[in-house]
Design a protein around this motif. Sequence first.
Motif, PDB file in Angstrom:
ATOM      1  N   ASN A  30     -20.285  -1.953 -17.105  1.00 32.59           N
ATOM      2  CA  ASN A  30     -19.846  -2.465 -15.808  1.00 32.59           C
ATOM      3  C   ASN A  30     -19.374  -1.325 -14.918  1.00 32.59           C
ATOM      4  N   SER A  31     -19.350  -1.586 -13.637  1.00 31.88           N
ATOM      5  CA  SER A  31     -18.773  -0.607 -12.725  1.00 31.88           C
ATOM      6  C   SER A  31     -17.278  -0.478 -12.986  1.00 31.88           C
ATOM      7  N   GLN A  32     -16.772   0.718 -12.770  1.00 30.60           N
ATOM      8  CA  GLN A  32     -15.364   0.966 -13.062  1.00 30.60           C
ATOM      9  C   GLN A  32     -14.465   0.268 -12.038  1.00 30.60           C
ATOM     10  N   PRO A  33     -13.496  -0.516 -12.481  1.00 26.06           N
ATOM     11  CA  PRO A  33     -12.565  -1.141 -11.533  1.00 26.06           C
ATOM     12  C   PRO A  33     -11.707  -0.080 -10.857  1.00 26.06           C
ATOM     13  N   PHE A  34     -11.334  -0.348  -9.621  1.00 29.96           N
ATOM     14  CA  PHE A  34     -10.499   0.634  -8.928  1.00 29.96           C
ATOM     15  C   PHE A  34      -9.447  -0.086  -8.088  1.00 29.96           C
ATOM     16  N   LYS A  35      -8.451   0.675  -7.726  1.00 28.01           N
ATOM     17  CA  LYS A  35      -7.421   0.218  -6.799  1.00 28.01           C
ATOM     18  C   LYS A  35      -7.294   1.243  -5.677  1.00 28.01           C
ATOM     19  N   LEU A  36      -6.474   0.912  -4.700  1.00 25.19           N
ATOM     20  CA  LEU A  36      -6.264   1.840  -3.606  1.00 25.19           C
ATOM     21  C   LEU A  36      -5.320   2.956  -4.043  1.00 25.19           C
ATOM     22  N   ASP A  37      -5.613   4.151  -3.584  1.00 20.71           N
ATOM     23  CA  ASP A  37      -4.774   5.300  -3.885  1.00 20.71           C
ATOM     24  C   ASP A  37      -3.722   5.433  -2.792  1.00 20.71           C
ATOM     25  N   ALA A  38      -2.513   5.014  -3.112  1.00 24.47           N
ATOM     26  CA  ALA A  38      -1.447   5.019  -2.104  1.00 24.47           C
ATOM     27  C   ALA A  38      -1.177   6.421  -1.567  1.00 24.47           C
ATOM     28  N   LYS A  39      -1.419   7.436  -2.388  1.00 26.68           N
ATOM     29  CA  LYS A  39      -1.154   8.815  -1.946  1.00 26.68           C
ATOM     30  C   LYS A  39      -2.133   9.255  -0.862  1.00 26.68           C
ATOM     31  N   SER A  40      -3.314   8.611  -0.805  1.00 29.17           N
ATOM     32  CA  SER A  40      -4.308   8.998   0.192  1.00 29.17           C
ATOM     33  C   SER A  40      -4.117   8.259   1.513  1.00 29.17           C
ATOM     34  N   ALA A  41      -3.215   7.278   1.550  1.00 32.54           N
ATOM     35  CA  ALA A  41      -3.050   6.441   2.746  1.00 32.54           C
ATOM     36  C   ALA A  41      -2.300   7.188   3.844  1.00 32.54           C
ATOM     37  N   HIS A  42      -2.704   6.926   5.068  1.00 37.59           N
ATOM     38  CA  HIS A  42      -1.996   7.467   6.224  1.00 37.59           C
ATOM     39  C   HIS A  42      -0.576   6.914   6.245  1.00 37.59           C
ATOM     40  N   LYS A  43       0.343   7.696   6.795  1.00 38.60           N
ATOM     41  CA  LYS A  43       1.750   7.292   6.778  1.00 38.60           C
ATOM     42  C   LYS A  43       2.015   6.031   7.590  1.00 38.60           C
ATOM     43  N   LYS A  44       1.072   5.658   8.476  1.00 36.78           N
ATOM     44  CA  LYS A  44       1.260   4.444   9.254  1.00 36.78           C
ATOM     45  C   LYS A  44       0.595   3.225   8.604  1.00 36.78           C
ATOM     46  N   LEU A  45       0.128   3.413   7.350  1.00 41.77           N
ATOM     47  CA  LEU A  45      -0.412   2.304   6.572  1.00 41.77           C
ATOM     48  C   LEU A  45       0.533   1.988   5.427  1.00 41.77           C
ATOM     49  N   ARG A  46       0.596   0.719   5.057  1.00 44.44           N
ATOM     50  CA  ARG A  46       1.428   0.299   3.944  1.00 44.44           C
ATOM     51  C   ARG A  46       0.526  -0.329   2.873  1.00 44.44           C
ATOM     52  N   VAL A  47       0.559   0.273   1.649  1.00 48.58           N
ATOM     53  CA  VAL A  47      -0.209  -0.214   0.504  1.00 48.58           C
ATOM     54  C   VAL A  47       0.709  -1.062  -0.364  1.00 48.58           C
ATOM     55  N   SER A  48       0.208  -2.211  -0.811  1.00 47.57           N
ATOM     56  CA  SER A  48       1.016  -3.134  -1.616  1.00 47.57           C
ATOM     57  C   SER A  48       1.368  -2.507  -2.972  1.00 47.57           C
ATOM     58  N   HIS A  49       2.353  -3.124  -3.656  1.00 49.68           N
ATOM     59  CA  HIS A  49       2.797  -2.596  -4.946  1.00 49.68           C
ATOM     60  C   HIS A  49       1.694  -2.627  -6.000  1.00 49.68           C
ATOM     61  N   ASP A  50       0.790  -3.617  -5.922  1.00 46.54           N
ATOM     62  CA  ASP A  50      -0.304  -3.669  -6.898  1.00 46.54           C
ATOM     63  C   ASP A  50      -1.491  -2.805  -6.484  1.00 46.54           C
ATOM     64  N   ASN A  51      -1.376  -2.079  -5.361  1.00 45.25           N
ATOM     65  CA  ASN A  51      -2.415  -1.160  -4.877  1.00 45.25           C
ATOM     66  C   ASN A  51      -3.748  -1.857  -4.608  1.00 45.25           C
ATOM     67  N   LEU A  52      -3.686  -3.121  -4.206  1.00 43.50           N
ATOM     68  CA  LEU A  52      -4.903  -3.880  -3.909  1.00 43.50           C
ATOM     69  C   LEU A  52      -5.025  -4.250  -2.434  1.00 43.50           C
ATOM     70  N   THR A  53      -3.951  -4.118  -1.673  1.00 43.71           N
ATOM     71  CA  THR A  53      -3.948  -4.536  -0.272  1.00 43.71           C
ATOM     72  C   THR A  53      -3.376  -3.419   0.600  1.00 43.71           C
ATOM     73  N   VAL A  54      -3.949  -3.248   1.782  1.00 41.38           N
ATOM     74  CA  VAL A  54      -3.433  -2.279   2.748  1.00 41.38           C
ATOM     75  C   VAL A  54      -3.329  -2.967   4.100  1.00 41.38           C
ATOM     76  N   GLU A  55      -2.288  -2.616   4.839  1.00 40.77           N
ATOM     77  CA  GLU A  55      -2.104  -3.165   6.181  1.00 40.77           C
ATOM     78  C   GLU A  55      -1.368  -2.160   7.049  1.00 40.77           C
ATOM     79  N   ARG A  56      -1.458  -2.388   8.344  1.00 38.01           N
ATOM     80  CA  ARG A  56      -0.772  -1.518   9.308  1.00 38.01           C
ATOM     81  C   ARG A  56       0.728  -1.688   9.154  1.00 38.01           C
ATOM     82  N   ASP A  57       1.440  -0.590   9.132  1.00 40.18           N
ATOM     83  CA  ASP A  57       2.891  -0.633   9.048  1.00 40.18           C
ATOM     84  C   ASP A  57       3.429  -0.985  10.435  1.00 40.18           C
TER      85      ASP A  57
END
Length: 474
Positions: free
Chosen positions: A309-336
Amino acid sequence: MCLEHEEEKVNMYCVTDEQLICSLCKLVGRHRDHQVAALGDRFDKLKHALDSNLNSLIKRTTELESIMGKLIQTCQHVEVNASRQENKLLEECDVLINIVQQRRQIIATKIKEGKSVRMRKLAQQIASCKQCIERSSSLISLADQTLKETDHARFLLTAKSTCERVSMATASSQILLPEMNLNDTFDSFALDFTREKKMLESLDYLTAPNPPVIREELCTASFDTITVHWTTDDEFSVVSYELQYAIFTSQSNVVSLCNSADSWMIVPNIKQNHYTVHGLQCGIKYIFVLKAINQAGTRSSEPGKLKTNSQPFKLDAKSAHKKLRVSHDNLTVERDETSSKKSHSQDKFSTHSSYGVTGNVFIDSGRHYWEALIGGSTWFAVGIAYKSAPKHEWVGKNSASWVLSRCNNSWVVRHNCKEMPIEPSPHMRRIGVLLDYDSGSLSFYDAVGSQHLYTFDVSLLSRCAPCSTCGTGV
């Protein structure tokens, strides 16, 4: 015959005009030239066809000779192996016969010894009984004579002594007679060779097991493991299995793989009918071959093709712009929303209007699929980007990223600032992304409606990662 053309002849009847004959000769000559040319063409064609057919026949004959040679060699091998097996059969039967004869002698000796012990004891008991009977018989006769005595004086003189002897003899016979076991008639053992007879009747020569069958419908996979299941008709004759596997590249490569032992990873001595292979690459198709082994030889299964299977992945919070907020489970991103807000009416390609985040895995091979739930977001982009892509630049604006983007009611696919408008369903809420790294294609789908939206032809040169930008939430 034409007088001017002696070499020209024609069959004619009632010929009277020499000029006519001459003209006819010329016509015949041209016809002959045409026939000669036609014959030459036919000759060349027939010669070419004959030569081609001859070469094919020679080639086929050579192949048949090679096959016949192999058949003759196989016959010789069959003859040699059959003779060897016949000799082996005689040897094994002689061994079995020797064992049976040895056991027969041992058991016969035990029977004789058992008989001798019992007969000796019985003879001793019979001799003791005989002695007692003889003494008792003499005393019985003496007692009978005493009882017949009519003279009271002589009766009294002998009766007391006789009575004491009879009494003593009765008591001594109780002591001297041995204990007798009348039930030990040597019938308390059995000669039951039923099991051994069945084993001997089932004797047969052992053959290599039938080829096992890989049950692809039962096999399972994760992103780095594949569990292979198989069945066989000769389960009880199989001593062990050997699993071989390699990366599958093309059908034409299967033959070369099967002929090259160095290309395979080998797992020997498997006892059960399933095995889990660990440490595989994600999203890669593998070819598996299974061998069933016993003392007689080995048979191999047909190749089976299974894919991780393809490898599952999550969002890399360290790569997010400072004006973005990544959820604790690293599955959702939204504008801060606590950061400064800017109007979406600005240039939709502005580096300040949206910000990016990448996945926590990098892809360098295989096929991979993931989905993005866009919810009510009206300002976002999803796709892939090289690891070296600019971190704070709108993805798709550069040559290192490929995305599907929405800006309010405008839907486009974009790469290197070039964009192509698309028209998805107005109610699309989930985007499917399919990346085939090896074949160089990136496709976008309406994951709910199964609608194909667009496919990029990409020639990826280095590792890439899923990426996303958003103005609200995605």
